[in-house]
Design an enzyme around this catalytic site. Structure first.
Site, short mmCIF file in Angstrom:
data_model
loop_
_atom_site.label_atom_id
_atom_site.label_comp_id
_atom_site.label_asym_id
_atom_site.label_seq_id
_atom_site.Cartn_x
_atom_site.Cartn_y
_atom_site.Cartn_z
N ARG A 16 0.76 -1.09 -0.03
CA ARG A 16 0.05 -0.12 -0.05
C ARG A 16 0.73 1.16 0.00
NH1 ARG A 16 -3.47 -1.95 5.06
NH2 ARG A 16 -1.64 -3.41 5.01
N GLN A 73 12.16 -14.20 7.01
CA GLN A 73 11.00 -14.91 6.58
C GLN A 73 11.14 -15.09 5.22
OE1 GLN A 73 7.59 -12.55 7.09
NE2 GLN A 73 6.24 -14.44 7.57
N GLY A 78 2.19 -14.23 6.82
CA GLY A 78 1.41 -13.77 7.79
C GLY A 78 2.26 -13.55 9.21
N ASP A 101 6.24 -1.15 11.43
CA ASP A 101 5.56 0.15 10.82
C ASP A 101 4.63 0.89 11.98
OD1 ASP A 101 3.49 -1.50 11.44
OD2 ASP A 101 2.62 -1.92 9.25
N ARG A 330 30.50 21.95 4.85
CA ARG A 330 30.41 20.24 4.54
C ARG A 330 31.00 19.87 5.74
NH1 ARG A 330 32.58 20.37 -1.42
NH2 ARG A 330 32.47 18.25 -1.05
C1 UD1 Z 1 -1.96 -6.16 11.87
C2 UD1 Z 1 -2.92 -7.02 12.53
C3 UD1 Z 1 -4.13 -6.33 13.05
C4 UD1 Z 1 -3.59 -4.92 13.87
C5 UD1 Z 1 -2.88 -4.16 12.74
C6 UD1 Z 1 -1.90 -3.11 13.75
C7 UD1 Z 1 -2.58 -9.63 12.10
C8 UD1 Z 1 -3.16 -10.82 11.12
N1 UD1 Z 1 -3.16 -8.18 12.05
O1 UD1 Z 1 -2.81 -6.02 10.58
O2 UD1 Z 1 -4.85 -7.18 13.69
O3 UD1 Z 1 -5.04 -4.35 14.00
O4 UD1 Z 1 -1.49 -5.22 12.69
O5 UD1 Z 1 -1.27 -2.24 12.86
O6 UD1 Z 1 -1.37 -9.56 12.58
N2 UD1 Z 1 4.85 -8.85 8.39
C9 UD1 Z 1 5.72 -9.70 8.44
N3 UD1 Z 1 5.66 -10.92 7.67
C10 UD1 Z 1 4.26 -11.32 7.25
C11 UD1 Z 1 3.35 -10.47 7.24
C12 UD1 Z 1 3.31 -9.22 8.00
O7 UD1 Z 1 6.90 -9.51 8.66
O8 UD1 Z 1 4.14 -12.24 6.57
C13 UD1 Z 1 5.05 -7.49 9.04
C14 UD1 Z 1 4.98 -6.38 8.29
O9 UD1 Z 1 5.98 -5.87 7.57
C15 UD1 Z 1 4.15 -5.18 9.09
C16 UD1 Z 1 3.47 -6.14 10.24
O10 UD1 Z 1 4.11 -7.41 10.12
O11 UD1 Z 1 5.35 -4.66 9.77
C17 UD1 Z 1 2.34 -5.85 10.45
O12 UD1 Z 1 1.80 -6.59 8.81
P1 UD1 Z 1 0.43 -5.74 8.32
O13 UD1 Z 1 0.32 -6.16 6.84
O14 UD1 Z 1 0.76 -4.23 8.29
O15 UD1 Z 1 -0.67 -5.95 9.03
P2 UD1 Z 1 -2.01 -5.49 9.25
O16 UD1 Z 1 -2.76 -5.54 8.08
O17 UD1 Z 1 -1.57 -3.89 9.43
CA CA Z 2 0.23 -2.46 9.65
#
Ligand code: UD1
Ligand code: CA
Length: 452
Positions: A16, A73, A78, A101, A330
């Site tokens: 995104r 990973q 997930g 994030d 600099r």
């Molecule tokens: C996630 C939570 C959600 C919560 C939200 C808060 C899950 C399933 N959902 O959703 O309940 O409200 O965060 O911000 O956990 N990442 C990995 N490996 C993966 C997937 C994700 O390292 O396979 C990392 C991403 O880089 C990121 C973090 O996990 O830093 C969160 O992933 P993201 O896809 O942003 O989750 P949300 O949809 O925001």
């Molecule tokens: Ca997130």
């Protein structure tokens, strides 16, 4: 805080963000998002940190550097799958899970969460927050007010989707309870992912104690998924940092246009005029006037210094010196006390000793300049022959005439003068005047004779 390990999730691409740069490497002010999360963990006293990397892992690892451990990973299956990759890093102690994030998280919250988790002897504690618009977040489903499970947006029923208490993505687990939950974790959901959020329900069903800590300040948990949210996080961080400095006695005339990095130190009674960016590990003393319109990166500014409309990078400026407007200092420029660096002056890799004036239109590179030297307008140290760089050495009380070229390597002795317009290629002894230009020859009546 003893016995706390942290896993930070940073493997996702962040689709995104619509960017070729991995999400966690996008910057809020002068630092990457994941760096803030690591800082907060370390400030809270975490003893060991493991960052889970995946998408463009080499780039992410090299940007973070050696201050943490890494787990890989390979495929992003997930958030639950991501934590599993930490493997033996997870043992019987507490494991705090943070997302790369969420840059606004604070050490205080981490400490509070850990205390609550230990006091209540929980197996898992999740931080929730109440928001007006829960879109995108996992919803906290409660039964009889007790935690029951987390449902992701995409799996939620209409009724669940209307819940305004959401998962911040910050949790703490007893390592063993989490490991046991992983054995039962499936990807049986609309996204086909192993959700970390599901481990909480599993722990509960395994007979464990799961609790929710409702956050006081939802700003702290903004998960940045888009450039729009990145700018919102930057705004919040900027405000937080500016308020800290103002309460500490720094005058910030226009906080909306002042961008100060988190590692910057500023002493009270310094005034920051509008339009400044102060970044990196910059230190600014007391009674300084900074701006308007300055960018200062990783520099040390002592006391009573004035800097206007200038760019400084890895420079040091001592007491009572004035810089600018429109100066460029600099890396490795060391400017002494009571020095004047004026308009359109560039200094690079040079020391300028106390009382010296470089007032206008001058380049000083790779030079060592003594005390109370006066540079005439338009002086150039000619430090580069196309292949190699050489140094100029200028003694104390030297007067450099306007438009002088100093062809390095060259040394000007104490109290020497150079005549305006000279190109100096040989050393100038102390107390002497060097003239290196052709004499003026006036052809009288030339205009009439030439017929022009
Ligand atoms: C996630 C939570 C959600 C919560 C939200 C808060 C899950 C399933 N959902 O959703 O309940 O409200 O965060 O911000 O956990 N990442 C990995 N490996 C993966 C997937 C994700 O390292 O396979 C990392 C991403 O880089 C990121 C973090 O996990 O830093 C969160 O992933 P993201 O896809 O942003 O989750 P949300 O949809 O925001
Ligand atoms: Ca997130």
């Amino acid at each position: 805080m003893s016995n706390l390990k942290v896993v930070i999730l940073a493997a996702g691409q962040g689709t995104r963000m619509k960017s070729k740069v991995p999400k966690v490497l996008h910057k809020v002010l002068d630092k990457t998002m994941v760096d803030y999360v690591i800082d907060a963990s370390q400030e809270a006293g975490a003893e060991d940190i493991c960052v889970v990397v995946g998408h463009q892992s080499k780039m992410v690892k090299s940007m973070i550097g050696p201050r943490v451990k890494f787990a890989l990973q390979k495929e992003q299956l997930g958030t639950g799958h991501a934590v599993m990759q930490a493997g033996d890093f997870i043992n019987e102690g507490n494991i705090l899970v943070l997302c790369g994030d969420t840059p606004l998280i604070t050490a205080e919250t981490i400490k509070k969460l850990n205390e609550l988790h230990n006091e209540e002897n929980n197996d898992a504690t999740v931080v929730s927050m109440l928001v007006n618009d829960p879109t995108g977040y996992g919803r906290i489903v409660r039964a009889d007010n007790e935690f029951s499970k987390i449902v992701e947006q995409k799996d939620a029923t209409d009724e669940q989707a209307s819940i305004r208490e959401v998962n911040t993505g910050v949790y703490i687990f007893k390592g063993e309870a989490l490991k046991a939950a992983f054995e039962k974790l499936t990807n049986n959901n609309s996204q086909g992912e192993y959700y970390l959020t599901d481990t909480l329900e599993i722990i509960k069903k395994n007979g464990g104690k799961v609790d929710v800590m409702v956050a006081d300040d939802s700003d702290e948990f903004i998960g940045v998924n888009s450039k729009l949210q990145l700018s919102q996080a930057t705004e919040t961080m900027k405000k937080r940092i500016n308020e800290y400095h103002m309460l500490n006695g720094v005058t910030i005339m226009d906080p909306t246009s002042t961008y100060i990095g988190k590692d910057v130190k500023i002493e009270p009674d310094t005034i920051i005029y509008p339009g400044c960016m102060i970044e990196g590990k910059t230190e600014i003393g007391t009674d300084c006037l900074i701006g308007p319109n300055c960018r200062i990166q990783s520099s040390v500014i002592h006391n009573c210094v004035t800097i206007q409309s200038s760019f400084l990078i890895q420079a040091e400026v001592d007491n009572y010196t004035t810089v600018g407007p429109f100066a460029y200092l600099r890396p490795n420029s060391k400017i002494g006390e009571h020095v004047r660096i004026g308009d359109f002056v560039e200094i690079k890799n040079s020391t300028i000793d106390d009382g010296t004036k470089v007032s206008h239109l001058t380049y000083v590179g790779d030079s060592d300049v003594g005390k109370c030297v006066n540079f005439g307008c338009g002086t150039v140290t000619v430090n580069y022959d196309g292949k190699n760089k050489f140094r100029c050495k200028i003694g104390d009380n030297v007067f450099i005439g306007c438009n002088t070229n100093l062809v390095a390597p060259v040394e000007i002795g104490d109290n020497a003068y150079t005549a305006a317009g000279s190109t100096i290629t040989k050393d100038v002894p102390s107390n002497s005047l060097a003239i290196a230009r052709s004499r003026q020859d006036n052809k009288e009546g030339w205009r009439n004779k030439s017929g022009k």
